[in-house]
Design a protein around this motif. Sequence first.
Motif, PDB file in Angstrom:
ATOM      1  N   ALA A 190     -17.217  -6.073 -17.600  1.00 48.08           N
ATOM      2  CA  ALA A 190     -16.077  -5.428 -18.244  1.00 48.08           C
ATOM      3  C   ALA A 190     -16.339  -3.933 -18.378  1.00 48.08           C
ATOM      4  O   ALA A 190     -17.439  -3.502 -18.708  1.00 48.08           O
ATOM      5  CB  ALA A 190     -15.831  -6.052 -19.620  1.00 48.08           C
ATOM      6  N   ASN A 191     -15.299  -3.148 -18.089  1.00 44.72           N
ATOM      7  CA  ASN A 191     -15.324  -1.677 -18.159  1.00 44.72           C
ATOM      8  C   ASN A 191     -16.042  -1.022 -16.982  1.00 44.72           C
ATOM      9  O   ASN A 191     -16.203   0.209 -16.980  1.00 44.72           O
ATOM     10  CB  ASN A 191     -15.936  -1.184 -19.477  1.00 44.72           C
ATOM     11  N   ASP A 192     -16.494  -1.801 -15.998  1.00 44.40           N
ATOM     12  CA  ASP A 192     -17.002  -1.194 -14.764  1.00 44.40           C
ATOM     13  C   ASP A 192     -15.863  -0.437 -14.082  1.00 44.40           C
ATOM     14  O   ASP A 192     -14.721  -0.916 -14.019  1.00 44.40           O
ATOM     15  CB  ASP A 192     -17.525  -2.264 -13.807  1.00 44.40           C
ATOM     16  N   GLN A 193     -16.177   0.752 -13.564  1.00 42.85           N
ATOM     17  CA  GLN A 193     -15.149   1.560 -12.903  1.00 42.85           C
ATOM     18  C   GLN A 193     -15.651   2.032 -11.543  1.00 42.85           C
ATOM     19  O   GLN A 193     -16.840   2.317 -11.365  1.00 42.85           O
ATOM     20  CB  GLN A 193     -14.771   2.776 -13.755  1.00 42.85           C
ATOM     21  N   PHE A 194     -14.707   2.135 -10.603  1.00 39.66           N
ATOM     22  CA  PHE A 194     -14.991   2.660  -9.270  1.00 39.66           C
ATOM     23  C   PHE A 194     -13.916   3.679  -8.911  1.00 39.66           C
ATOM     24  O   PHE A 194     -12.719   3.393  -9.027  1.00 39.66           O
ATOM     25  CB  PHE A 194     -15.001   1.531  -8.230  1.00 39.66           C
ATOM     26  N   ALA A 195     -14.353   4.862  -8.492  1.00 41.06           N
ATOM     27  CA  ALA A 195     -13.408   5.882  -8.030  1.00 41.06           C
ATOM     28  C   ALA A 195     -13.125   5.639  -6.553  1.00 41.06           C
ATOM     29  O   ALA A 195     -14.052   5.546  -5.742  1.00 41.06           O
ATOM     30  CB  ALA A 195     -13.988   7.273  -8.242  1.00 41.06           C
ATOM     31  N   TYR A 232       0.831  -1.208   0.000  1.00 40.04           N
ATOM     32  CA  TYR A 232       0.000   0.000   0.000  1.00 40.04           C
ATOM     33  C   TYR A 232       0.864   1.256   0.000  1.00 40.04           C
ATOM     34  O   TYR A 232       0.651   2.174  -0.803  1.00 40.04           O
ATOM     35  CB  TYR A 232      -0.919  -0.013   1.224  1.00 40.04           C
ATOM     36  N   ASN A 233       1.825   1.305   0.893  1.00 33.56           N
ATOM     37  CA  ASN A 233       2.684   2.488   0.982  1.00 33.56           C
ATOM     38  C   ASN A 233       3.520   2.681  -0.275  1.00 33.56           C
ATOM     39  O   ASN A 233       3.854   3.814  -0.640  1.00 33.56           O
ATOM     40  CB  ASN A 233       3.600   2.375   2.206  1.00 33.56           C
ATOM     41  N   ALA A 234       3.839   1.594  -0.948  1.00 37.54           N
ATOM     42  CA  ALA A 234       4.705   1.689  -2.116  1.00 37.54           C
ATOM     43  C   ALA A 234       3.957   2.029  -3.399  1.00 37.54           C
ATOM     44  O   ALA A 234       4.511   2.693  -4.284  1.00 37.54           O
ATOM     45  CB  ALA A 234       5.466   0.371  -2.307  1.00 37.54           C
ATOM     46  N   ALA A 235       2.708   1.578  -3.512  1.00 38.01           N
ATOM     47  CA  ALA A 235       2.069   1.647  -4.828  1.00 38.01           C
ATOM     48  C   ALA A 235       0.732   2.365  -4.880  1.00 38.01           C
ATOM     49  O   ALA A 235       0.335   2.841  -5.951  1.00 38.01           O
ATOM     50  CB  ALA A 235       1.889   0.230  -5.385  1.00 38.01           C
ATOM     51  N   PHE A 236      -0.004   2.462  -3.779  1.00 47.32           N
ATOM     52  CA  PHE A 236      -1.365   3.011  -3.897  1.00 47.32           C
ATOM     53  C   PHE A 236      -1.295   4.509  -4.192  1.00 47.32           C
ATOM     54  O   PHE A 236      -0.601   5.265  -3.507  1.00 47.32           O
ATOM     55  CB  PHE A 236      -2.162   2.777  -2.624  1.00 47.32           C
ATOM     56  N   PRO A 237      -2.019   4.985  -5.225  1.00 42.35           N
ATOM     57  CA  PRO A 237      -1.969   6.410  -5.592  1.00 42.35           C
ATOM     58  C   PRO A 237      -2.508   7.301  -4.474  1.00 42.35           C
ATOM     59  O   PRO A 237      -3.618   7.087  -3.973  1.00 42.35           O
ATOM     60  CB  PRO A 237      -2.873   6.482  -6.831  1.00 42.35           C
ATOM     61  N   THR A 238      -1.724   8.283  -4.087  1.00 39.71           N
ATOM     62  CA  THR A 238      -2.138   9.163  -2.984  1.00 39.71           C
ATOM     63  C   THR A 238      -3.218  10.152  -3.404  1.00 39.71           C
ATOM     64  O   THR A 238      -3.971  10.632  -2.576  1.00 39.71           O
ATOM     65  CB  THR A 238      -0.925   9.936  -2.451  1.00 39.71           C
ATOM     66  N   GLY A 239      -3.294  10.451  -4.688  1.00 35.59           N
ATOM     67  CA  GLY A 239      -4.283  11.427  -5.144  1.00 35.59           C
ATOM     68  C   GLY A 239      -5.592  10.836  -5.585  1.00 35.59           C
ATOM     69  O   GLY A 239      -6.415  11.515  -6.191  1.00 35.59           O
ATOM     70  N   GLY A 240      -5.816   9.571  -5.274  1.00 39.12           N
ATOM     71  CA  GLY A 240      -7.034   8.906  -5.694  1.00 39.12           C
ATOM     72  C   GLY A 240      -6.750   7.864  -6.766  1.00 39.12           C
ATOM     73  O   GLY A 240      -5.738   7.941  -7.490  1.00 39.12           O
ATOM     74  N   ALA A 241      -7.612   6.868  -6.860  1.00 33.47           N
ATOM     75  CA  ALA A 241      -7.394   5.772  -7.802  1.00 33.47           C
ATOM     76  C   ALA A 241      -8.689   5.409  -8.510  1.00 33.47           C
ATOM     77  O   ALA A 241      -9.788   5.752  -8.062  1.00 33.47           O
ATOM     78  CB  ALA A 241      -6.841   4.549  -7.062  1.00 33.47           C
ATOM     79  N   ILE A 242      -8.533   4.735  -9.620  1.00 30.69           N
ATOM     80  CA  ILE A 242      -9.666   4.204 -10.386  1.00 30.69           C
ATOM     81  C   ILE A 242      -9.493   2.684 -10.493  1.00 30.69           C
ATOM     82  O   ILE A 242      -8.480   2.209 -11.023  1.00 30.69           O
ATOM     83  CB  ILE A 242      -9.745   4.800 -11.807  1.00 30.69           C
ATOM     84  N   LEU A 243     -10.455   1.941  -9.948  1.00 27.37           N
ATOM     85  CA  LEU A 243     -10.453   0.482 -10.068  1.00 27.37           C
ATOM     86  C   LEU A 243     -11.315   0.135 -11.277  1.00 27.37           C
ATOM     87  O   LEU A 243     -12.526   0.382 -11.284  1.00 27.37           O
ATOM     88  CB  LEU A 243     -11.010  -0.156  -8.800  1.00 27.37           C
ATOM     89  N   LYS A 244     -10.676  -0.412 -12.308  1.00 28.26           N
ATOM     90  CA  LYS A 244     -11.377  -0.702 -13.567  1.00 28.26           C
ATOM     91  C   LYS A 244     -11.343  -2.204 -13.842  1.00 28.26           C
ATOM     92  O   LYS A 244     -10.262  -2.814 -13.861  1.00 28.26           O
ATOM     93  CB  LYS A 244     -10.726   0.055 -14.715  1.00 28.26           C
TER      94      LYS A 244
END
Length: 525
Positions: free
Chosen positions: A393-398, A331-343
Motif C-alpha cells: 500500500a502507498n507504493d508509487q511509480f512515476a 489509452y488515447n482517451a484517458a492516459f495522461p499525456t504529461g506523465g502519470a503516477i501509478l499508486k
Amino acid sequence: MRISTAQYYETTAANYQRNFNKAIATSNEASSLTRVNTAADDPVGAGRLLQLGQQSAMLDQYNGNISSTKSSLSLQETTLDSIGTALQRAKEIALSANNGIATDNDRKAYAAELGQIQQQVLGLMNSKDASGNFLFSGSKTDTPPYSQNSDGTYTYNGDQTSINLGIGDGLSVATNTTGWDAFQQTINTSRTQATMTAPAVDDGRVVLSNGQVSNSATYDAKFASGQPYTVTFLSSTQLKITDGLGNDVTTEASQNGAFSNSNGANQVVNFRGVDLNLNINLKPGDVPDTVIAGHTFQLSASPDSFNATRSAGNASTAVITGSAITNPAAYNAAFPTGGAILKFTSATAFDLYAAPVTADSRPVSSGAVVAGPPSTATAAGVTFTLGGGAPAANDQFAVQSNDHQTQNVLDTLGKMINAMNVPIDGNTNAKQQFQAAMDSGLANLESASNQLGSAITSIGARGQSLDDQSTTNQSLGLANTSTQSSIRDSDPAEVMTRLTLQQTMLQAAQLAFSKITSLGLFNKI
C-alpha cells in the motif's frame, strides 16, 4: 519712523549673518563646484537628480546582467560546439562500421568507441557553470538534466523554463538554453515500424525495413491518419498497400508499388513521407513469383513506450518490468499525456493519477492486480507487468510515455551501439537489417546536429541583442551623466563672480555699520 539703537544693532547683525552664510555657502560651492548638495539648494533639481540616480543604478544593473549573460551564453555555446564535434565523430564511426567490409570484431571496436562518445556527450549535457549550476536543466539548476533509466534509455529531468534577466527598460533575454530545446526536441526520423505477418516463419527472402520519415509534413498529414497499413507482395515485381480501412493506396507509393527482383538489394519504396528499404534475397532454384508473392507486412507508427520509475520511499521491492498499450481506445482517451503516477492502495488494488499528484487529485483509472506469473496491472489502456514481489500500500511509480516523435541523441547512440554489437558476419538478412539500423542512426544524428545548430543560432541571436542593448545602455549612461552634471554642478565663472560680489557686500556692510555707529550726540560733546 524712529529706530532704537538696540533694534538697529539687532537688524544689522541679522542681515550681516544672513549674507555671511550665503558667502560661506558660495565659498563651499566654489570649492566643490557642486550646486545641489541638499534638497533645499534646489528642490526641483534634487528631485530630478534622484530620478537620474535611480536610472543610473538600473543601467549599472542592466550592464551587470549583460556581462553575466554573455559569459553564460558563451559557456553554453562552447559546450554545444563540443557536443557537435562528438556527434561528427559518431557519424564517421557509423559510416566505417557500415562500409561493407567491417567484421563483427571491427563493429564491436566501433561500438566501444561510440560508447565512449555517448558518455562524453552525456557529461557535456550535464555540464555545470562556475557556480555549480547545471547549464541545461532550465530552472531546475540543481538537477542533472539527463539520467539513465534501467532499460538503458535516457530521461530529461529538467524543465522548459527560461531564466530571464532584464537588460534594458522593458527588455529581457533568456540567460539559459534548456535541454528540452537543445536535445529533447530532436525529430526522430525512425518512428515507424514494419512487422512481417506472413509467412509465419521468416524465410529471409523479403526484408522490409522499419522505414525513415523523409518528409515530416507529408507524414503528419497523410501517414498517421491511415495506419496501420498492410503491405502485400503480389508478385516478384509488384506490391500492394492498403490502409487501415482496407482502401487501396498503392498509387501513393513510388513507382506505384513496382520493384525489381533482379537487382533486389537496397531498393527504396517511398510512401506518404516514409522511405522503406526493400531487399529481395532470392536463393538458387527459386521461382521469383512463387517465393515472393504472399509476403505481407504491417506498417504503422511505432507504438508509444513507457518508462516507469519506482519511488525511493516504496515499502516493497516490487518493480515494473514492462509495459505496453493493450487498449488503444482507452489509452488515447484517458492516459495522461504529461506523465502519470501509478499508486497502489493495497497489494492488489491501484489508482492511476495524472502527474503531479496533489491533495485534490482524482484518479483517471483504477483497477485490481491480475495474479500471474507475471502479475499485471492495467490502467487507462496500458498493461504494466510487475516483478520483484507484491506491491505494498502507498507504493508509487512515476510513468512517462514516449510517442517517439522525438528522440534525444543519447538514445540514438545507444541504439547504434546495440546494433553494432550484434554478430552479422555471414548472415545476409542480418547485414541488411544492420544497414537499415545505421541509416536510421545516421539520419537521427543529422537531426540532432540540426537541433544543436538551432540552439547555437538562438544563442548567437541573443548575443547580438546583448551587444545592441549594451551600446544603447552606454548612450543612455552618457546622457544620464551629462544631465546630472548640468543640474548638480556649478559654473566656475558664475560662482566666483557671485562669491566676489557677496564678499564685497559684506565688506561694505561692515564699513557702513562702523560709520553709522560712530554718529551720535556724545561725539559732539
